[in-house]
Design an enzyme around this catalytic site. Structure first.
Site, short mmCIF file in Angstrom:
data_model
loop_
_atom_site.label_atom_id
_atom_site.label_comp_id
_atom_site.label_asym_id
_atom_site.label_seq_id
_atom_site.Cartn_x
_atom_site.Cartn_y
_atom_site.Cartn_z
N ASP A 11 0.87 -1.16 0.00
CA ASP A 11 0.00 0.00 0.00
C ASP A 11 0.92 1.23 0.00
O ASP A 11 2.12 1.12 0.25
CB ASP A 11 -0.90 -0.03 1.24
CG ASP A 11 -1.79 1.18 1.33
OD1 ASP A 11 -2.44 1.51 0.32
OD2 ASP A 11 -1.83 1.81 2.40
N ASP A 13 -0.29 5.02 1.08
CA ASP A 13 -0.59 5.99 2.14
C ASP A 13 -0.56 5.35 3.52
O ASP A 13 -1.26 4.36 3.77
CB ASP A 13 -1.96 6.62 1.90
CG ASP A 13 -2.01 7.42 0.62
OD1 ASP A 13 -1.36 8.47 0.56
OD2 ASP A 13 -2.68 6.99 -0.34
#
Length: 224
Positions: A11, A13
């Site tokens: 991922d 963020d």
């Protein structure tokens, strides 16, 4: 832990880049304009999701006098101002640069759309060149966002590996669910404010990427 890992998916963020705090700051600013409070009770529900789905939840939960699209428009300028200052989270560059150096394929699978991704990573071009592919939330082949498995399955497909050969790093419950649904192993590095009971059981919880030991997963150990 499984030792058949051949590629690693991340991922973006709150996992590689410290951007989640910017989303929090801007949403708090908008909420306060309408006499509302945005806190981790709501944040924990939206983290990792596509922008429009997150906006819908925020507008409904805070009873804001706007549509989700209007909310997204109201935060856009402020986010563009803040994102260029995004810095790597602890352990992120060391891990990804190490795996790049030893030839382990890597990908980013982010709910962020292309435009905001480019802004967030503008000062980190060399670092992000270490990823063989980056799948963004507005990719036309991503039919459903996290917690659906689509984005991770597409990243694995583009790297050329089966889901069982992939290790996912996530910080969000929705992303953890997506990785599990994709049939992948998952290591979770949650924000300290997150309730860990909100996550489906991962293979491993870490307080920081600095704690990750590649050799525990059959990957080459760090070189001293």
């Amino acid at each position: 832990m499984p030792h058949s890992i051949r590629c690693v998916l991340y991922d973006l963020d709150g996992l590689l880049l410290d951007t989640e705090r910017f989303y929090t700051v801007v949403t708090q600013e908008i909420a306060e304009q309408h006499g509302k409070t945005f806190d981790w009770t709501i944040k924990s529900r939206i983290i990792g999701r596509k922008a429009h789905e997150s906006a819908r939840i925020i507008v409904e939960e805070l009873e804001l006098p706007m549509t989700p699209d209007e909310y997204l428009a109201s935060r856009y300028t402020r986010l563009r101002e803040l994102f260029p200052d995004a810095q790597p989270l602890p352990g992120a560059t060391r891990l990804t640069q190490h795996l790049h150096a030893v030839g382990v394929p890597q990908a980013v699978a982010t709910s962020s759309g292309r435009e905001l991704y480019e802004i967030k990573t503008a000062h980190h071009r060399q670092w992000f060149s270490h990823f063989q592919t980056v799948v963004k939330g507005d990719d036309p082949e991503v039919r459903e966002g996290k917690p659906a498995p689509d984005i991770f399955l597409l990243a694995a497909k583009r790297l050329g590996f089966a889901p069982s050969e992939c290790l996912v790093f996530e910080d969000a419950p929705s992303g953890t669910t997506a990785a599990r649904s994709a049939g992948m192993s998952v290591v979770v590095v949650p924000d300290p404010n997150m309730d860990r009971s909100l996550y489906p059981p991962p293979d491993q919880f870490l307080d920081s990427l600095e704690q990750f030991r590649p050799e525990d997963w059959g990957l080459p150990a760090y070189r001293n």
